[in-house]
Design a protein around this motif. Structure first.
Motif, mmCIF file in Angstrom:
data_model
loop_
_atom_site.group_PDB
_atom_site.id
_atom_site.type_symbol
_atom_site.label_atom_id
_atom_site.label_comp_id
_atom_site.label_asym_id
_atom_site.label_seq_id
_atom_site.Cartn_x
_atom_site.Cartn_y
_atom_site.Cartn_z
ATOM 1 N N GLY A 204 -9.750 19.121 8.048
ATOM 2 C CA GLY A 204 -9.103 17.882 7.664
ATOM 3 C C GLY A 204 -7.736 17.992 7.044
ATOM 4 N N GLY A 205 -7.138 19.193 7.004
ATOM 5 C CA GLY A 205 -5.785 19.312 6.452
ATOM 6 C C GLY A 205 -5.712 18.809 5.025
ATOM 7 N N TYR A 206 -4.689 17.998 4.710
ATOM 8 C CA TYR A 206 -4.562 17.518 3.336
ATOM 9 C C TYR A 206 -5.596 16.446 3.001
ATOM 10 C CZ TYR A 206 -1.372 14.106 5.627
ATOM 11 O OH TYR A 206 -0.799 13.176 6.445
ATOM 12 N N ARG A 207 -6.354 15.975 3.999
ATOM 13 C CA ARG A 207 -7.460 15.054 3.727
ATOM 14 C C ARG A 207 -8.799 15.802 3.650
ATOM 15 N NH1 ARG A 207 -5.670 9.877 3.887
ATOM 16 N NH2 ARG A 207 -3.730 9.505 5.036
ATOM 17 N N MET A 277 -2.997 14.157 -5.700
ATOM 18 C CA MET A 277 -4.055 14.481 -6.659
ATOM 19 C C MET A 277 -4.944 13.269 -6.969
ATOM 20 S SD MET A 277 -3.926 17.709 -7.691
ATOM 21 C CE MET A 277 -4.559 17.744 -9.361
ATOM 22 N N ASP A 278 -4.394 12.082 -6.905
ATOM 23 C CA ASP A 278 -5.156 10.869 -7.238
ATOM 24 C C ASP A 278 -5.482 10.040 -6.005
ATOM 25 O OD1 ASP A 278 -5.096 11.400 -10.047
ATOM 26 O OD2 ASP A 278 -3.006 10.761 -10.061
ATOM 27 N N GLY A 279 -5.531 10.680 -4.865
ATOM 28 C CA GLY A 279 -5.855 9.976 -3.633
ATOM 29 C C GLY A 279 -4.655 9.881 -2.703
ATOM 30 N N ILE A 280 -4.924 9.656 -1.439
ATOM 31 C CA ILE A 280 -3.895 9.628 -0.400
ATOM 32 C C ILE A 280 -3.951 8.281 0.302
ATOM 33 C CG2 ILE A 280 -3.047 10.750 1.695
ATOM 34 C CD1 ILE A 280 -4.547 13.290 0.747
ATOM 35 N N ASP A 281 -2.805 7.659 0.460
ATOM 36 C CA ASP A 281 -2.698 6.391 1.169
ATOM 37 C C ASP A 281 -3.280 6.546 2.577
ATOM 38 O OD1 ASP A 281 -1.911 4.110 2.570
ATOM 39 O OD2 ASP A 281 0.060 4.021 1.622
ATOM 40 N N PRO A 282 -4.226 5.691 2.967
ATOM 41 C CA PRO A 282 -4.789 5.798 4.330
ATOM 42 C C PRO A 282 -3.732 5.694 5.422
ATOM 43 C CG PRO A 282 -6.088 4.296 2.984
ATOM 44 C CD PRO A 282 -4.850 4.622 2.187
ATOM 45 N N ASN A 283 -2.606 5.064 5.096
ATOM 46 C CA ASN A 283 -1.551 4.876 6.098
ATOM 47 C C ASN A 283 -0.524 6.010 6.098
ATOM 48 O OD1 ASN A 283 -2.558 2.309 6.975
ATOM 49 N ND2 ASN A 283 -1.775 1.456 5.049
ATOM 50 N N PHE A 284 -0.776 7.067 5.302
ATOM 51 C CA PHE A 284 0.150 8.205 5.287
ATOM 52 C C PHE A 284 -0.118 9.047 6.530
ATOM 53 C CE2 PHE A 284 1.918 12.307 4.074
ATOM 54 C CZ PHE A 284 3.071 11.949 3.397
ATOM 55 N N VAL A 285 0.537 8.687 7.617
ATOM 56 C CA VAL A 285 0.342 9.315 8.927
ATOM 57 C C VAL A 285 1.717 9.559 9.536
ATOM 58 C CG1 VAL A 285 -0.576 9.025 11.243
ATOM 59 C CG2 VAL A 285 -1.882 8.198 9.283
ATOM 60 N N ASN A 286 1.938 10.761 10.043
ATOM 61 C CA ASN A 286 3.270 11.119 10.541
ATOM 62 C C ASN A 286 4.337 10.732 9.524
ATOM 63 O OD1 ASN A 286 3.036 12.383 13.148
ATOM 64 N ND2 ASN A 286 2.262 10.433 13.913
ATOM 65 N N ALA A 287 4.011 10.993 8.256
ATOM 66 C CA ALA A 287 4.858 10.505 7.167
ATOM 67 C C ALA A 287 5.347 11.671 6.321
ATOM 68 C CB ALA A 287 4.093 9.511 6.305
ATOM 69 N N LEU A 288 6.363 11.375 5.497
ATOM 70 C CA LEU A 288 6.943 12.357 4.590
ATOM 71 C C LEU A 288 7.020 11.786 3.190
ATOM 72 C CD1 LEU A 288 9.885 13.647 6.826
ATOM 73 C CD2 LEU A 288 7.757 14.872 6.302
ATOM 74 N N CYS A 289 7.211 12.671 2.223
ATOM 75 C CA CYS A 289 7.457 12.274 0.846
ATOM 76 C C CYS A 289 8.956 12.007 0.670
ATOM 77 C CB CYS A 289 7.016 13.382 -0.111
ATOM 78 S SG CYS A 289 5.338 13.990 0.188
ATOM 79 N N PRO A 290 9.331 11.250 -0.350
ATOM 80 C CA PRO A 290 10.760 11.021 -0.596
ATOM 81 C C PRO A 290 11.496 12.335 -0.874
ATOM 82 C CG PRO A 290 9.409 9.488 -1.863
ATOM 83 C CD PRO A 290 8.474 10.506 -1.292
ATOM 84 N N ASP A 291 12.727 12.443 -0.394
ATOM 85 C CA ASP A 291 13.541 13.631 -0.675
ATOM 86 C C ASP A 291 13.729 13.777 -2.180
ATOM 87 O OD1 ASP A 291 13.742 13.599 2.023
ATOM 88 O OD2 ASP A 291 15.850 12.984 2.092
ATOM 89 N N ASP A 292 13.789 15.016 -2.633
ATOM 90 C CA ASP A 292 13.992 15.289 -4.059
ATOM 91 C C ASP A 292 14.768 16.595 -4.190
ATOM 92 O OD1 ASP A 292 13.929 15.315 -6.798
ATOM 93 O OD2 ASP A 292 11.752 15.549 -6.974
ATOM 94 N N LEU A 293 16.012 16.576 -3.730
ATOM 95 C CA LEU A 293 16.795 17.805 -3.679
ATOM 96 C C LEU A 293 17.194 18.312 -5.054
ATOM 97 C CD1 LEU A 293 19.028 17.220 -0.534
ATOM 98 C CD2 LEU A 293 16.925 18.528 -0.748
ATOM 99 N N ASP A 294 17.143 17.458 -6.075
ATOM 100 C CA ASP A 294 17.453 17.939 -7.428
ATOM 101 C C ASP A 294 16.498 19.063 -7.832
ATOM 102 O OD1 ASP A 294 19.514 16.163 -7.668
ATOM 103 O OD2 ASP A 294 18.372 14.680 -8.814
ATOM 104 N N ARG A 295 15.271 19.015 -7.329
ATOM 105 C CA ARG A 295 14.276 20.031 -7.688
ATOM 106 C C ARG A 295 14.648 21.407 -7.165
ATOM 107 N NH1 ARG A 295 9.648 17.084 -5.803
ATOM 108 N NH2 ARG A 295 9.186 18.831 -4.433
ATOM 109 N N VAL A 296 15.410 21.468 -6.079
ATOM 110 C CA VAL A 296 15.659 22.750 -5.432
ATOM 111 C C VAL A 296 17.071 23.268 -5.681
ATOM 112 C CG1 VAL A 296 13.965 22.203 -3.655
ATOM 113 C CG2 VAL A 296 16.375 21.719 -3.231
ATOM 114 N N THR A 297 17.776 22.681 -6.641
ATOM 115 C CA THR A 297 19.161 23.089 -6.899
ATOM 116 C C THR A 297 19.268 24.568 -7.221
ATOM 117 O OG1 THR A 297 19.718 20.869 -7.664
ATOM 118 C CG2 THR A 297 21.204 22.655 -8.301
ATOM 119 N N ASP A 298 18.395 25.056 -8.111
ATOM 120 C CA ASP A 298 18.468 26.471 -8.502
ATOM 121 C C ASP A 298 18.211 27.386 -7.308
ATOM 122 O OD1 ASP A 298 18.981 25.623 -11.032
ATOM 123 O OD2 ASP A 298 16.985 26.029 -11.824
ATOM 124 N N VAL A 299 17.222 27.031 -6.491
ATOM 125 C CA VAL A 299 16.912 27.848 -5.328
ATOM 126 C C VAL A 299 18.080 27.821 -4.344
ATOM 127 C CG1 VAL A 299 15.289 28.221 -3.441
ATOM 128 C CG2 VAL A 299 14.465 27.370 -5.632
#
Length: 811
Positions: A204-207, A277-299
């Motif tokens: 089931g992957g992430y589900r 961690m608190d559940g997954i939207d049933p409609n999260f299909v062929n979907a992505l999370c919002p970009d968050d490039l600030d997190r990867v600045t150091d890398v």
């Protein structure tokens, strides 16, 4: 849609498609895959899809090699070719000598699986990948078979072949329930109707835990957000005339591969984030999370420093999607703990590259009961009751942050500790104990000389060498005390308990009250499945007549599963786990009997309580069960104590031991001493790839005792002769031990593989166990060990080089 089939695979990503295809390859065509949406609509579609041969052990290397061969075959299929950049090559970088030392070990280990890695210097890294700087770089590990593949095409190709072989795939068919029946068959409830089946597979992957909840289980799998981006065209790539190798950088926590004439650049940032961690939207299909490039600045800054060309190119696409992790980073592929006819192939953080091999090994387990490799490193039962959501998340974060940094020997990272403790854990910590981890349990590794003592992580002998030597010396000359927590203990009662065990073990099982015996359980192919001690306890005020089945701490779920699976409905046998209720204190050394007699009433002489005896008693005021068994080669006792009384027993033993020089010792000392006795470790020396004759356990096999599990297969194997033999070795170096997986060589030919190794402090020799070609198993046979890139002599020795007649144990 079918209403009845043999297997239903739930999930249409790489895990499910590979499993479905390989089930047909193993001869099962009446199989079905159900997918809630379209194939590859979960994690698979946005995968970076790198296909490497690198693995942390031989099983992982073997399954990845299978993936590469399969993907190449699919890519070359003229009727349905897929895009696979095969053999671009890849480099894992290093900026410390310790990392390079580790790479040399992995190259030695992979050679035994017919995989050729190359350890190269910094200049050669830059020559093969001209976009990188050699600043702060020592070298790297070159994988010539590294490449990448189109994820959607791969899964469609596998599904196509499975369909051609008779399998069926139902898309847009959400599973809404799972029901197991009294005969252990299943009904899979879907929005389009129900399917009865013999076996269910959770892919089931992430589900994964949505599916798990339908059958009442939780899987230790957590998802992490993972970002990568695609660059615009880079002239140096466009004009190179060849594809750029893949790059993995533990220095700056990023990877990259060529994508068209630019790069795909992925990040394993320290400021990482769990997902779902608190559940997954049933409609999260062929979907992505919002970009968050600030997190990867150091890398990203580290990537710019390593590859300056990145600072001159734009980014045209950012991808941020969930990928799944387990507690130790390796997938869960195999039987679901506590369930019948239920399997999983989940937690595939590098699913595309490995998925072909995972489905291959799982299909073998489903159809044949076992795979061609020992799959314990993937087995879902390797995690037990401590594997909750919170621990999984903490370890997933830690593993994500260290994606390209391998574990050194004796390295235990801090996240999620302590997961399991006993009343003695803080007491032993106050005594200076440093802890290792065994199935989540905090177990004493050695006693530190000072609170700030911190040995160097290394593949060589480290600063603990003299400390362990001192612990061993005290056990040899006086007496030592160690806690062995988490040891698997199953209480077996009922009138048919002895007949049941006789069927499970390949050798005789003692039925005498007050006696202990060691034995081995085989699988249906005649291979070594488990090792256990059997202790017969007569009826007393502590319980009815019963057998205590004891085995390695890691085997808690594995062995209970195997025993319960083979209970017959007409047998009067009951199984009850005592693993988390009792803890063992080991008292070992020539003065052990004196200490025991000073704190426990009764006659403890060799005549009254000989080796392999078992007796209930009190240690001080603590109820205990004492067994005369030894893993050290010295006179020793296992003292089993209920956890509520453990501290009382410990205090009584410490007080009684003051007059006899009693000191604490830990797991590293035990490892040294067991190697000197040629005692074997489960899932190191004892694996399902070899039978008991190949493993040197002839004396524990009784083919004329009547039927037992694996007997017919073992008779056939005996007639065919051994493929390998387990031997004891003396290694001619004092630089470091032989590490599991390392190759043994004759010229350029691999003739064996190390299973375990450690310095024997009592005899002053570097010792190892290994499976070698049968023609080289005789005492005196010489070969060379590839130990981290250095060839050193290794000679086969007689087993039990310390006290070979067992006089000290029986004294």
């Amino acid at each position: 849609m079918k209403s009845r089939t043999k297997v239903v695979v739930i999930g249409g990503g790489i895990a499910g498609c590979s499993t479905l295809y390989h089930l047909t390859q193993e001869g099962w065509s009446d199989v079905v895959l159900v997918e809630r949406n379209e194939l590859t609509s979960g994690t698979t579609w946005h995968s970076a899809a790198q296909v490497t041969n690198f693995g942390m052990n031989q099983t992982m290397v073997g399954l990845k090699s299978h993936s590469i061969r399969l993907y190449k075959e699919l890519a070359d299929d003229p009727d349905y070719p897929i895009n696979y950049h095969h053999g671009d090559g890849g480099i894992r970088l290093a900026n410390t000598e310790a990392q390079m030392h580790g790479y040399r070990h992995f190259a030695s280990m992979a050679r035994g699986m017919d995989v050729q890695f190359e350890v190269i210097d910094a200049e050669e890294c830059a020559r093969r990948h001209p976009l990188i700087s050699t600043e702060n770089l020592i070298g790297g590990l070159w994988d010539p078979m590294d490449g990448d593949i189109d994820p959607a095409q791969l899964c469609q190709a596998l599904a196509r072949r499975a369909r051609k072989a008779g399998a069926e795939v139902y898309r847009n068919t959400p599973v809404i329930g799972l029901k197991q029946h009294a005969d252990d068959t299943w009904t899979v409830l879907t929005e389009k109707g129900d399917i009865d089946c013999d076996i269910v597979v959770n892919a089931g992957g992430y589900r994964v835990n949505e599916v798990g909840a339908m059958m009442g289980v939780h899987h230790p799998v957590a998802s992490m957000e993972h970002q990568y981006f695609l660059t615009e065209e880079i002239p140096a790539i466009r004009d190179a005339g060849h594809r750029m190798p893949l790059l993995r950088c533990p220095i700056s926590d990023y990877y990259c591969r060529q994508e068209k004439n630019g790069l795909l650049l992925g990040f394993y940032e320290q400021d990482c984030k769990t997902w779902g961690m608190d559940g997954i939207d049933p409609n999260f299909v062929n979907a992505l999370c919002p970009d968050d490039l600030d997190r990867v600045t150091d890398v990203l800054e580290g990537a710019f420093a390593r590859m300056p060309a990145l600072m001159e190119v734009g980014v045209h696409t950012v991808v941020n999607g969930p990928i799944t992790y387990t507690i130790d980073g390796a997938p869960l592929v195999g039987p679901i703990p506590g369930k019948r006819n239920a399997f999983c192939v989940i937690g595939l953080r590098a699913g595309l590259g490995e998925g072909g091999g995972h489905g291959w090994l799982l299909a073998q387990q489903i159809v044949h009961g076992e795979a061609c490799y020992d799959t314990w490193c993937l087995d879902p039962r390797r995690f037990t009751g401590h594997a909750n959501v919170e621990l999984t998340a903490l370890k997933a974060i830690e593993d994500y942050q260290n994606e390209f940094r391998f574990h050194f020997p004796h390295e235990h990272r801090p996240a999620g500790r302590p997961a399991k403790t006993t009343p003695l854990t803080p007491v032993l910590a106050a005594e200076g104990a440093e802890f290792t981890v065994v199935n989540g349990w905090e177990r004493v590794d050695y006693i530190k000389p000072s609170p700030d003592f911190a040995p160097t992580h290394s593949f060589d002998f480290d600063e603990t060498f003299d400390l362990v030597a001192a612990e061993v010396a005290n056990v040899q000359t006086n007496v030592g005390l160690a806690e062995v927590n988490g040891f698997n203990r199953i209480e077996i009662t009922g009138a048919d308990r002895h007949a049941f065990l006789d069927r499970m073990f390949c050798g005789p099982v003692t039925k005498r009250d007050g006696r202990v015996a060691l034995g081995y359980l085989l699988n249906h192919h005649g291979m070594v499945k488990a090792e256990a001690t059997v202790a017969n306890l007569p009826a007393s005020d502590r319980g009815p007549a019963r057998v205590w089945y004891g085995s390695a701490a890691a085997s808690e779920f594995h062995d209970m599963d195997w025993l319960t699976r083979h209970l017959r409905s007409d047998e009067d046998v009951q199984l009850r786990s005592l693993t988390n209720d009792q803890t063992i204190l080991i008292l070992a050394g020539p003065k052990a009997r004196d200490v025991l007699g000073a704190c426990a009433r009764g006659d403890w002489s060799a005549e009254a309580f000989p080796w392999l005896g078992v007796r209930e008693c009190f240690i001080g005021i603590a109820p205990a069960t004492v067994m005369g068994v030894s893993f050290s080669g010295e006179l020793a006792y296992e003292i089993h104590v209920p956890n509520a009384s453990l501290y009382a027993a410990y205090l009584a033993l410490r007080q009684a031991g003051e007059a006899y020089g009693l000191k604490l010792f830990g797991a590293r000392a035990v490892e040294s001493m067991r190697m000197e006795k040629s005692f074997l470790h489960w899932k190191a020396d004892l694996i399902t790839e070899f039978d008991p004759f190949e493993t040197g356990l002839d004396r524990f096999v009784r083919l004329d005792k009547g039927d037992f599990i694996g007997r017919d297969a073992l008779l056939q194997r005996q007639a065919e002769g051994p493929r390998r033999k387990l031997v004891a070795l003396q290694v001619q170096t004092d630089q470091g031990p032989a590490h599991p997986g390392a190759s043994l060589m004759r010229g350029n030919e691999v003739i064996g593989t190390i299973t375990s190794g450690e310095w024997g402090h009592r005899i002053g020799q570097n010792l190892a166990h290994a499976f070698v070609d049968p023609g080289l198993a005789d005492v005196g046979s010489e070969m060379e060990l590839d130990r981290c890139g250095e060839r050193v002599s290794a000679v086969v020795t007689a087993p039990s080089p310390y006290d070979p007649d067992f006089g000290r144990i029986k004294s």
